[in-house]
Design an enzyme around this catalytic site. Structure first.
Site, PDB file in Angstrom:
ATOM      1  N   GLY A  13      -1.234  -3.231  -6.056  1.00  0.00           N
ATOM      2  CA  GLY A  13      -1.658  -2.070  -5.426  1.00  0.00           C
ATOM      3  C   GLY A  13      -0.610  -1.248  -5.294  1.00  0.00           C
ATOM      4  NE  ARG A  15       1.489   5.806  -8.634  1.00  0.00           N
ATOM      5  CZ  ARG A  15       2.630   6.512  -8.259  1.00  0.00           C
ATOM      6  NH1 ARG A  15       3.566   5.699  -7.733  1.00  0.00           N
ATOM      7  NH2 ARG A  15       2.450   7.656  -8.171  1.00  0.00           N
ATOM      8  N   GLY A  16      -0.524   2.485  -3.973  1.00  0.00           N
ATOM      9  CA  GLY A  16      -0.875   2.484  -2.578  1.00  0.00           C
ATOM     10  C   GLY A  16       0.311   3.104  -1.491  1.00  0.00           C
ATOM     11  CG  PHE A  17       0.846   5.049   2.884  1.00  0.00           C
ATOM     12  CD1 PHE A  17       1.658   5.836   2.652  1.00  0.00           C
ATOM     13  CD2 PHE A  17       0.533   4.611   4.208  1.00  0.00           C
ATOM     14  CE1 PHE A  17       2.755   6.270   4.018  1.00  0.00           C
ATOM     15  CE2 PHE A  17       1.184   4.929   5.328  1.00  0.00           C
ATOM     16  CZ  PHE A  17       2.138   5.658   5.150  1.00  0.00           C
ATOM     17  CE1 TYR A 158      -8.714  -3.334   4.176  1.00  0.00           C
ATOM     18  CE2 TYR A 158      -7.815  -3.734   6.204  1.00  0.00           C
ATOM     19  CZ  TYR A 158      -7.522  -3.400   5.139  1.00  0.00           C
ATOM     20  OH  TYR A 158      -6.515  -3.542   4.627  1.00  0.00           O
ATOM     21  CE  LYS A 162      -5.382  -7.331   4.108  1.00  0.00           C
ATOM     22  NZ  LYS A 162      -4.704  -6.680   3.096  1.00  0.00           N
TER      23      LYS A 162
END
Length: 568
Positions: A13, A15-17, A158, A162
Site C-alpha cells: 500500500g 502509495r497510501g497516505f 473495517y 483489522k
C-alpha cells in the site's frame, strides 16, 4: 542482481497516505532500498515527489515500484523476493462499510502477506493496525492500553477485519524465524491526507461544519503522519535488535499517538480556523442524531445500486464523533523507544499550510459557470425543493422526509377527520410553544435557542417572494396557451396533453394513494434522473423521434399531401 550491500524492504500500500511518508523516511535514512508495492500498474508521482527524494530514488534504483494486489498471492510473493523487512500498510478505505471488500483485503490479503514472508524468508513483518480493534462502538476509551481485549462486537466491518488481521500477524510471530509486531496509530493527520481534511472542508463549504455532535468535550488522541512513519521504523529496529535483549518487541501490538490528547471538536476547529472557516458552535445531542443516522443508512442501502454516494451521516460515524478515544503510549515508549518527532501544534501548522489551496479565500462560487445545474434541478426551480428532492442538502431532505412521514401517520392512518387532525395539530403546536417559552436558556449544558415572534410573521418582502412565483406560473400558463393556439408547436402540444392525462389519471386516485405513491416516486425519480440525465434524455429523444416518424407515416398513408404537410 542485488548487491550484498543492498538491504531491501517492502512497503505494501506504498502509495497510501501514511505509507508515502514512511517510504520517504526510509529513503532519507540511506539504510534501505525500498520496494513500493501497490495496486496501480505504474507509479504516478506528484510534482513535489518528482523533484524530491522519492523521484531521485526511483531514478537511481534505490526505490522500485511493483504492482501487487494482496488478494493475489503470486504477486505478493514476487514483490517480497529478496526483502528482509515488510511494512504491511495496505488497507481499503475505512469510510466504506463493505465487509466483503475489507475481509478480502485485510484478512485474506494479510494471510497472503504472512505466507509470502515465510516463503521468501523475510525476517521482520511490521503490520499497521488500528486502535479501533479494541473499540466496540459504544463505550468510550480513556487512556486505553494494550491489555484491552478485542470486543465481542465491532463498530464497523473495517475495525472487525483489522482485528482479525492483527491477530493473524501476532500469531505468525516465530514461524520459520519471522518476527512480527503491530502498530496501532490513532487518528492520523498531516499533509497528503485525502480523507479527513478534504471532507472537513467540503462540509464547511456546504454549511454542515457548524454542528457539534454531542457535548463537544470528548477527547481524542491524534497522530501526526511523520510520527506514524517514525513508529514503524522504531518497531523494525526493535525487532532487529532482539537476540539476548530484555526488550521483547516481537509478537506485540503497540498504541501510537502524539501523546497530546485534545478535544476532538477543538482539533477540528483549529483546522477550520487555520484555513479561514468558522469553527463549529451548534451542539446536537448524539441521541438525537442516531435515529436520523439509522434512517440515512437504510436509505443508502436502498439507493446505493442507483448511484447514491456513501453518506457521511452513519451510526458508526456518530459514535466516533461523540465518544472519548485516548490511548497510552507507555508500551511503545518503553518497548520500541518511540517518542513523537513532531508536536501536535507543529503538525497542525504543517497540515494547514499544506492545504493552502483549500482556504476559504481561495474558494469562489464557480458553480454558476463551471458547474451547470442539472435539468432536474432546473425543472424543480433550482431552490429548496430541488435541494430536497435531489439530496443536495441531506439534513433538509431528512427533515422533510420525517415531516412527511409524520403527516402521513397523523392525517391518513390515525382515522381522524381533517378538522379533528388540524385542531389537534394546532393544540400540540400551542403546547410546544408555551412550554418552550418558559424553559430556561440552558438545560444540562445545552443552549436552548428561543424562537422569536418574528419567525411567525410575514414581512412585505416574504409576501412578495411568495406571490412572485404564483404570478410567474400564471403568466407561463398563459404563454403556453398562446403558443398552442397558434397551432405550430407540436412538441409543446404533446407535453400539455401528456400533463393533462396525468392529472386526469391522478383525479381518479384517492389523496391517500397519491401521497403513498407520489412522495416516494418524487424522491426517487428525480434523484435517478439527476444522476442518469444523459441516458434518460437519450431514451426520451429516441422515443420522441419514433413518435414523429410514426405520425409522419400515418399522415402519409391516410391524409392528402396538403393535409400531411400542414401537420408537420
Amino acid at each position: 542482481m542485488l548487491g550484498e550491500e543492498e538491504r531491501w524492504c517492502v512497503v505494501t500500500g506504498g502509495r497510501g497516505f501514511a505509507a508515502r511518508h514512511l517510504v520517504e523516511m526510509l529513503i532519507r535514512s540511506h539504510k534501505w532500498f525500498v520496494r513500493i508495492a501497490d495496486l496501480g500498474p505504474t507509479i504516478k508521482l506528484d510534482p513535489n515527489e518528482e523533484e524530491g527524494d522519492l523521484g531521485h530514488a526511483l531514478r537511481s534504483g534505490r526505490a522500485l515500484y511493483v504492482t501487487a494486489d494482496l488478494r493475489n498471492k503470486a504477486q505478493v510473493v514476487e514483490a517480497f523476493q529478496g526483502a528482509q523487512v515488510v511494512f504491511h500498510m495496505a488497507a481499503p478505505d475505512s469510510s466504506i462499510n463493505n465487509y466483503q471488500l475489507h475481509h478480502s483485503v485485510n484478512v485474506e490479503g494479510t494471510k497472503n502477506v504472512i505466507d509470502a514472508c515465510i516463503e521468501c524468508k523475510v525476517k521482520r513483518l511490521i503490520y499497521t493496525s488500528s486502535p479501533s480493534v479494541v473499540f466496540d462502538g459504544i463505550h468510550g476509551i480513556y487512556n486505553g492500553d494494550e491489555s484491552m481485549p478485542y470486543p465481542n462486537k465491532y463498530n464497523d466491518s473495517y475495525s472487525q477485519t483489522k482485528a482479525e488481521a492483527e491477530a493473524l500477524v501476532i500469531k505468525a510471530n516465530g514461524r520459520n524465524g519471522l518476527l512480527t509486531c503491530c502498530i496501532r496509530p490513532s487518528s492520523i493527520f498531516g499533509p497528503g491526507d485525502k480523507l479527513m481534511v478534504p471532507s472537513l472542508i467540503a462540509a464547511a463549504r456546504s454549511g454542515k461544519s457548524k454542528y457539534i455532535i454531542g457535548d463537544g468535550n470528548n477527547v481524542y488522541d491524534f497522530t501526526y503522519v511523520e510520527n506514524v512513519a517514525h513508529a514503524h521504523i522504531c518497531a523494525e529496529q526493535a525487532l532487529a535488535s532482539e537476540g539476548g535483549s530484555a526488550n521483547n518487541a516481537a509478537g506485540q501490538a503497540y498504541f501510537v499517538t502524539n501523546m497530546e490528547p485534545e478535544k476532538f471538536w477543538e482539533f477540528m476547529s483549529l483546522i477550520l480556523e487555520g484555513l479561514g472557516y468558522e469553527r463549529p458552535r451548534i451542539k446536537i445531542p448524539a441521541s438525537i442524531m442516531m435515529p436520523i443516522a439509522h434512517i440515512v443508512e437504510f436509505i443508502y442501502r436502498l439507493l446505493a445500486p442507483y448511484g447514491m454516494r456513501v453518506p457521511q451521516l452513519t451510526p458508526s460515524r456518530i459514535r466516533l464523533l461523540s465518544c472519548n478515544r485516548t490511548f497510552s503510549c507507555s508500551k511503545a515508549k518503553d518497548g520500541l523507544g518511540y517518542t513523537p518527532l513532531v508536536s501536535l501544534k507543529e503538525g497542525l501548522k504543517r497540515t494547514v499550510e499544506s492545504y493552502a489551496y483549500l482556504r476559504a479565500d481561495q474558494h469562489t462560487k464557480r458553480s454558476a459557470g463551471a458547474h451547470r445545474p442539472s435539468k432536474a434541478s432546473i425543472y424543480l426551480g433550482s431552490g429548496n425543493v430541488a435541494d430536497t428532492l435531489l439530496w443536495k442538502d441531506t439534513k433538509q431532505t431528512l427533515t422533510t422526509l420525517l415531516v412527511l412521514i409524520s403527516v402521513y401517520y397523523y392525517f391518513f392512518t390515525s382515522g381522524y377527520t381533517m378538522v379533528t387532525a388540524i385542531s389537534k395539530l394546532f393544540l400540540v403546536a400551542t403546547l410546544f410553544l408555551f412550554i418552550h417559552s418558559i424553559l430556561p436558556a440552558k438545560i444540562l449544558g445545552y443552549k436552548l435557542e428561543k424562537i422569536p415572534a418574528s419567525s411567525f410573521q410575514f414581512s412585505e418582502k416574504k409576501m412578495y417572494r411568495l406571490a412572485l412565483p404564483m404570478g410567474s406560473a400564471w403568466n407561463s400558463t398563459v404563454g403556453v396557451l398562446k403558443s398552442i393556439c397558434k397551432g405550430k408547436d407540436w412538441q409543446l402540444f404533446f407535453k400539455v396533453v401528456i400533463s393533462l392525462l396525468i392529472v386526469n389519471f391522478l383525479r381518479g386516485m384517492s389523496l391517500h394513494s397519491i401521497f403513498v405513491i407520489g412522495v416516494p416516486f418524487a424522491f426517487i425519480a428525480f434523484y435517478i434522473y439527476d444522476k442518469r440525465e444523459e441516458q434518460i434524455d437519450g431514451l426520451l429523444r429516441r422515443a420522441f423521434s419514433f413518435a414523429l416518424k410514426l405520425k409522419a407515416d400515418i399522415a402519409g398513408k391516410f391524409l392528402s399531401p396538403k393535409q400531411s404537410s400542414a401537420m408537420q
